[in-house]
Enzyme design. Structure first.
Site, PDB file in Angstrom:
ATOM      1  N   GLY A  14     -80.317  29.702  -6.102  1.00 27.28           N
ATOM      2  CA  GLY A  14     -81.424  29.308  -6.988  1.00 27.28           C
ATOM      3  C   GLY A  14     -81.004  29.425  -8.444  1.00 27.28           C
ATOM      4  O   GLY A  14     -80.376  30.400  -8.833  1.00 27.28           O
ATOM      5  N   ARG A  75     -77.014  24.820  -2.113  1.00 32.98           N
ATOM      6  CA  ARG A  75     -76.739  25.749  -1.021  1.00 32.98           C
ATOM      7  C   ARG A  75     -75.808  24.952  -0.106  1.00 32.98           C
ATOM      8  O   ARG A  75     -76.082  23.811   0.227  1.00 32.98           O
ATOM      9  CB  ARG A  75     -78.029  26.145  -0.306  1.00 32.98           C
ATOM     10  CG  ARG A  75     -79.099  26.675  -1.307  1.00 32.98           C
ATOM     11  CD  ARG A  75     -80.220  27.420  -0.632  1.00 32.98           C
ATOM     12  NE  ARG A  75     -81.387  27.593  -1.496  1.00 32.98           N
ATOM     13  CZ  ARG A  75     -81.565  28.608  -2.333  1.00 32.98           C
ATOM     14  NH1 ARG A  75     -80.655  29.547  -2.463  1.00 32.98           N
ATOM     15  NH2 ARG A  75     -82.668  28.695  -3.062  1.00 32.98           N
ATOM     16  N   ASP A 106     -76.532  37.454  -4.068  1.00 32.05           N
ATOM     17  CA  ASP A 106     -75.689  38.136  -3.071  1.00 32.05           C
ATOM     18  C   ASP A 106     -75.033  37.169  -2.081  1.00 32.05           C
ATOM     19  O   ASP A 106     -73.886  37.376  -1.671  1.00 32.05           O
ATOM     20  CB  ASP A 106     -76.477  39.233  -2.350  1.00 32.05           C
ATOM     21  CG  ASP A 106     -77.809  38.756  -1.797  1.00 32.05           C
ATOM     22  OD1 ASP A 106     -78.197  37.603  -2.071  1.00 32.05           O
ATOM     23  OD2 ASP A 106     -78.463  39.541  -1.082  1.00 32.05           O
ATOM     24  N   THR A 129     -80.069  35.952 -10.668  1.00 31.18           N
ATOM     25  CA  THR A 129     -81.200  35.545  -9.835  1.00 31.18           C
ATOM     26  C   THR A 129     -82.461  36.144 -10.435  1.00 31.18           C
ATOM     27  O   THR A 129     -82.457  37.309 -10.850  1.00 31.18           O
ATOM     28  CB  THR A 129     -81.084  35.998  -8.367  1.00 31.18           C
ATOM     29  OG1 THR A 129     -82.377  35.879  -7.738  1.00 31.18           O
ATOM     30  CG2 THR A 129     -80.630  37.441  -8.198  1.00 31.18           C
ATOM     31  N   ASP A 131     -84.874  37.149  -8.928  1.00 32.64           N
ATOM     32  CA  ASP A 131     -85.425  38.182  -8.028  1.00 32.64           C
ATOM     33  C   ASP A 131     -84.961  39.596  -8.395  1.00 32.64           C
ATOM     34  O   ASP A 131     -85.588  40.569  -7.995  1.00 32.64           O
ATOM     35  CB  ASP A 131     -85.002  37.906  -6.577  1.00 32.64           C
ATOM     36  CG  ASP A 131     -85.491  36.554  -6.086  1.00 32.64           C
ATOM     37  OD1 ASP A 131     -86.465  36.042  -6.653  1.00 32.64           O
ATOM     38  OD2 ASP A 131     -84.885  36.018  -5.145  1.00 32.64           O
ATOM     39  N   ASP A 133     -82.663  41.290  -7.117  1.00 34.56           N
ATOM     40  CA  ASP A 133     -82.522  42.049  -5.861  1.00 34.56           C
ATOM     41  C   ASP A 133     -81.053  42.317  -5.513  1.00 34.56           C
ATOM     42  O   ASP A 133     -80.719  42.558  -4.362  1.00 34.56           O
ATOM     43  CB  ASP A 133     -83.200  41.284  -4.716  1.00 34.56           C
ATOM     44  CG  ASP A 133     -82.628  39.883  -4.523  1.00 34.56           C
ATOM     45  OD1 ASP A 133     -81.841  39.418  -5.386  1.00 34.56           O
ATOM     46  OD2 ASP A 133     -82.968  39.241  -3.515  1.00 34.56           O
ATOM     47  N   ARG A 175     -88.676  36.494  -3.182  1.00 37.69           N
ATOM     48  CA  ARG A 175     -88.217  36.381  -1.783  1.00 37.69           C
ATOM     49  C   ARG A 175     -88.756  37.554  -0.972  1.00 37.69           C
ATOM     50  O   ARG A 175     -89.973  37.685  -0.877  1.00 37.69           O
ATOM     51  CB  ARG A 175     -86.684  36.313  -1.722  1.00 37.69           C
ATOM     52  CG  ARG A 175     -86.187  35.506  -0.531  1.00 37.69           C
ATOM     53  CD  ARG A 175     -84.691  35.395  -0.544  1.00 37.69           C
ATOM     54  NE  ARG A 175     -84.196  34.464  -1.542  1.00 37.69           N
ATOM     55  CZ  ARG A 175     -84.072  33.152  -1.352  1.00 37.69           C
ATOM     56  NH1 ARG A 175     -84.396  32.627  -0.215  1.00 37.69           N
ATOM     57  NH2 ARG A 175     -83.604  32.382  -2.298  1.00 37.69           N
TER      58      ARG A 175
HETATM   59  O1  F6P Z   1     -84.062  33.466  -5.157  1.00 33.46           O
HETATM   60  C1  F6P Z   1     -84.803  32.873  -6.163  1.00 33.46           C
HETATM   61  C2  F6P Z   1     -86.050  32.246  -5.586  1.00 33.46           C
HETATM   62  O2  F6P Z   1     -86.765  31.633  -6.638  1.00 33.46           O
HETATM   63  C3  F6P Z   1     -86.966  33.195  -4.795  1.00 33.46           C
HETATM   64  O3  F6P Z   1     -87.759  33.997  -5.613  1.00 33.46           O
HETATM   65  C4  F6P Z   1     -87.741  32.220  -3.964  1.00 33.46           C
HETATM   66  O4  F6P Z   1     -88.214  32.833  -2.777  1.00 33.46           O
HETATM   67  C5  F6P Z   1     -86.706  31.173  -3.651  1.00 33.46           C
HETATM   68  O5  F6P Z   1     -85.699  31.254  -4.652  1.00 33.46           O
HETATM   69  C6  F6P Z   1     -87.253  29.771  -3.623  1.00 33.46           C
HETATM   70  O6  F6P Z   1     -86.222  28.945  -3.222  1.00 33.46           O
HETATM   71  P1  F6P Z   1     -86.241  27.368  -3.374  1.00 33.46           P
HETATM   72  O7  F6P Z   1     -86.113  27.046  -4.834  1.00 33.46           O
HETATM   73  O8  F6P Z   1     -85.077  26.908  -2.573  1.00 33.46           O
HETATM   74  O9  F6P Z   1     -87.582  26.916  -2.846  1.00 33.46           O
END
Ligand code: F6P
Length: 326
Positions: A14, A75, A106, A129, A131, A133, A175
């Site tokens: 992300g 990804r 990670d 990120t 998050d 995390d 997440r």
């Molecule tokens: O990891 C970053 C994040 O924004 C999370 O907070 C969220 O759950 C996820 O990515 C959303 O992913 P995507 O942009 O693929 O919908």
């Protein structure tokens, strides 16, 4: 010292505000130390498909304050296979690249680490990120900006909550973790922060809300982390509404708003520091590390910490949130 001459860099997973600042810092410190930075476009997809471009000092003009990532991200399931990584390695050899800096979370780091060990390539990770995390670093790039966006949105939501005596459930990203929820919940005066690490039952929440109502609270904001154990904001609001009707209830899901826009000053500065530290680390011969923010300093941390350990929520902040939400 290392005889590295060409260093590839990519952003993966992300996007996060501040990724561009990290890219700029890597490119400019490569120029400073007489190495060539090679941009890999679309994350590991670009490594597998050979989507490379040499970046000059001017390639990164005016990106410091931009959100997203100009290298783009993806990804990439192929990079999880040995064949995919072999293809990536062949592309790197062809382009005479001998080091790799991966900017991401990670999952990004786990891929980089395996790749580096398989093919004897020097690798470094820069944690990015929203998050926050990633185990092994206090902060990851993007977290501060995302938290600021959440706080600014909740401040706006509170205006209407106050005007109408309303109870708002605000769902934030993260997440399966509650780092964004906890920090932004404290900063915006949430009456309760619901996150996977500290489950709160609907009964407990209703008791907190009743107490607030008795104490003449004229509005209430509940921050719900998207990974909360007993449901997201919509489910929690519905369950609460069945038991408690003192306030009118509303739900706001902030979603991808949280990932966009200008990086904060803090994110720009740590991204700049980490970009330089990653290049200096590789040039001094180190590998398998991530740049880590620890107690105000940038240090090197084994990259596997990021994906073999689970980052713990800050108990002190949990306590602060409880004390202040009365
Ligand atoms: O990891 C970053 C994040 O924004 C999370 O907070 C969220 O759950 C996820 O990515 C959303 O992913 P995507 O942009 O693929 O919908």
């Amino acid at each position: 010292m290392s005889d590295i001459k060409r260093i590839a860099l990519l952003t993966s997973g992300g996007d996060a505000p501040g990724m561009n600042a990290a890219v700029r810092a890597v490119v400019r410190s490569c120029v400073y130390y007489n190495a060539q930075a090679v941009g890999v476009y679309e994350g590991y997809n670009g490594l597998v498909n050979g989507n490379f471009r040499d970046l000059s000092v001017r390639s990164v003009n005016n990106i410091l304050g931009n959100g997203g990532t100009f290298l783009r991200s993806s990804r990439c399931p192929e990079f999880r296979t040995v064949e995919g990584r072999k293809q990536a390695y062949d592309n790197m050899r062809q382009n005479k690249i001998d080091g790799l800096i991966a900017i991401g979370g990670d999952g990004t780091f786990a891929g980089a680490h395996v790749f580096g060990k398989e093919f004897g390539i020097q690798i470094a990770g820069i944690p990015a990120t929203i998050d926050n995390d990633i185990a092994g670093t206090d902060y990851s790039i993007g977290y501060d900006s995302a938290s600021n966006i959440v706080v600014s949105c909740i401040d706006k939501i509170r205006d209407t909550a106050l005007s109408h005596n309303r109870l708002f459930f605000v769902e934030v990203m993260g997440r399966d973790t509650g780092f964004i929820a906890l920090r932004s919940g404290i900063a915006s005066g949430a009456v309760c922060i619901m996150m996977p690490e500290r489950p709160v039952s609907v009964e407990e929440l209703v008791a907190i809300l009743r107490k607030g109502f008795r104490n003449k609270k004229s509005s209430s904001i509940v921050v719900v982390a998207e990974g909360n154990a007993n449901g997201g904001a919509i489910e929690i609001a519905k369950a609460v509404q069945e038991k408690y009707t003192d306030y009118e209830t509303k739900v706001t899901i902030l979603g991808h708003l949280q990932r966009g826009g200008d990086p904060s000053c803090f994110d720009r500065v740590i991204a700049s520091e980490m970009g330089v530290a990653a290049v200096e680390g590789l040039l001094s011969g180190n590998t398998g590390f991530m740049t880590s923010y620890r107690c105000g300093k940038i240090v090197q941390e084994p990259i596997e910490t990021s994906y073999t350990q689970k980052k713990k929520i800050n108990e002190h902040l949990v306590k602060i949130a409880q004390i202040l939400s009365i």
